[in-house]
Design an enzyme around this catalytic site. Sequence first.
Site, PDB file in Angstrom:
ATOM      1  N   GLU A  43     -46.757  29.051  -0.600  1.00  0.00           N
ATOM      2  CA  GLU A  43     -46.331  27.693  -0.926  1.00  0.00           C
ATOM      3  C   GLU A  43     -44.917  27.394  -0.437  1.00  0.00           C
ATOM      4  O   GLU A  43     -44.638  26.287   0.007  1.00  0.00           O
ATOM      5  CB  GLU A  43     -46.432  27.449  -2.441  1.00  0.00           C
ATOM      6  CG  GLU A  43     -47.852  27.450  -2.974  1.00  0.00           C
ATOM      7  CD  GLU A  43     -48.740  26.413  -2.312  1.00  0.00           C
ATOM      8  OE1 GLU A  43     -48.218  25.434  -1.734  1.00  0.00           O
ATOM      9  OE2 GLU A  43     -49.964  26.586  -2.367  1.00  0.00           O
ATOM     10  N   TYR A 126     -43.911  20.267  -7.053  1.00  0.00           N
ATOM     11  CA  TYR A 126     -45.112  20.600  -6.281  1.00  0.00           C
ATOM     12  C   TYR A 126     -45.436  22.088  -6.361  1.00  0.00           C
ATOM     13  O   TYR A 126     -46.550  22.491  -6.723  1.00  0.00           O
ATOM     14  CB  TYR A 126     -44.980  20.192  -4.799  1.00  0.00           C
ATOM     15  CG  TYR A 126     -46.043  20.889  -4.000  1.00  0.00           C
ATOM     16  CD1 TYR A 126     -47.349  20.426  -4.041  1.00  0.00           C
ATOM     17  CD2 TYR A 126     -45.780  22.081  -3.321  1.00  0.00           C
ATOM     18  CE1 TYR A 126     -48.370  21.112  -3.407  1.00  0.00           C
ATOM     19  CE2 TYR A 126     -46.790  22.772  -2.687  1.00  0.00           C
ATOM     20  CZ  TYR A 126     -48.075  22.286  -2.730  1.00  0.00           C
ATOM     21  OH  TYR A 126     -49.081  22.982  -2.131  1.00  0.00           O
ATOM     22  N   ASP A 144     -48.305  16.266  -3.302  1.00  0.00           N
ATOM     23  CA  ASP A 144     -47.661  16.487  -2.004  1.00  0.00           C
ATOM     24  C   ASP A 144     -47.950  15.287  -1.109  1.00  0.00           C
ATOM     25  O   ASP A 144     -48.468  14.271  -1.572  1.00  0.00           O
ATOM     26  CB  ASP A 144     -48.168  17.790  -1.376  1.00  0.00           C
ATOM     27  CG  ASP A 144     -49.591  17.662  -0.878  1.00  0.00           C
ATOM     28  OD1 ASP A 144     -50.324  16.785  -1.395  1.00  0.00           O
ATOM     29  OD2 ASP A 144     -49.986  18.410   0.029  1.00  0.00           O
TER      30      ASP A 144
END
Length: 359
Positions: A43, A126, A144
């Site tokens: 991520e 996020y 996102d």
Amino acid sequence: MENNWDPGLAGQFTARLLEWKDATPRPMPWKGVRDPYLIWLSEIILQQTRVEQGLPYFERFRARFPTVESLAAAPDDEVFKLWEGLGYYSRARNLLETARYIAGERGGKFPETYEGIKAMKGIGPYTAAAVASFAFDLPHAVVDGNVYRVLARVFGLVTPVDSTDGKRLFSEWAQKLLDIAAPGVYNQAIMDFGAIQCKPASPACGQCPMQSFCRANQTGKVDELPVKARRLAKRVRYFHYLVLRYEGKLLLRKRTAKDIWQHLYDFPLVESEQKEMDLAQLQASPAWKTLVGKNSPMLFHCSQSFQQTLSHQHIIARFWEFDLPDPWVLDDAEYIVEERENLTKFAFPKIVDWYLKKL
DNA sequence: AATACGGGGAC
DNA sequence: GTCCCAGTATT
């Protein structure tokens, strides 16, 4: 009015999304992974980064640092070298800081709550939602660029996504739409949907399962959503680099100032308001006086002009090469003297990389 | 509330 | 050229 919540529409959306997901597999190395370390690593790499660009970096990091402990033990320069070319280098700095925190303060164990995850460096709303849902099945919706686009279009949300109101509004919608029975699967699905079906340009509306109830499709405004309010101005900067050589060695500088490319390496720099600079101006600069002084170079060569566009700046750089007759006397840890062949272990900005490839 | 922060790919 | 990308930190 069009921003009103409609439970029936919401139910359709989620049902169609999950059907679409089953019909449109999109294998990724991190899908189905439960190790929060690997999920977190992927991520961070994927923040503001296309999957295709980030994938090879993820594989290299996973191979070199299979555990959070191995990453925490890595020298800074090695991590930046592995990150080289990916951009947004503060991510690498925060990656290390968080790895060392987890390995050092938490016995290698990841926090298991949204708040605990989000409290760590480099992790915002996020990434916290992504790790929480993928690793721990916690009911937090990711928001996102894909989610902004899909929700703006399907539900006709016209609030600018880069405004404070927009961030709050889209987060609320995303959270209400989340399938709490399977948050991770749902989060993956909506991002895949945005990337494959509801693309930024020329989305596949003709084959879209949401077509019948998509507000943007109904009103012909697919290309106008999502709304973005801000546009940015770019600053132009002229860099004149001093490439100082002595017996095959080069003088490198580590970038530490509060500026672009922190923690990367380049050369002593003379920045100018003007595109062109002559030798006399260069020799009048503080950098020259400090690093060259009376050590008058035997000859020099000025490179072609290199240009690089960054998110908020446009860089125009020339590289002035000088062969020095005498070695340096350096008392500053900012500078490093290295053999030409050893440069591969340092992480450089792209514009320096381009120059070095031509050297 | 604005701005800074990379690099690449699509058009 | 412009826009966007599995965003976050800082001011």
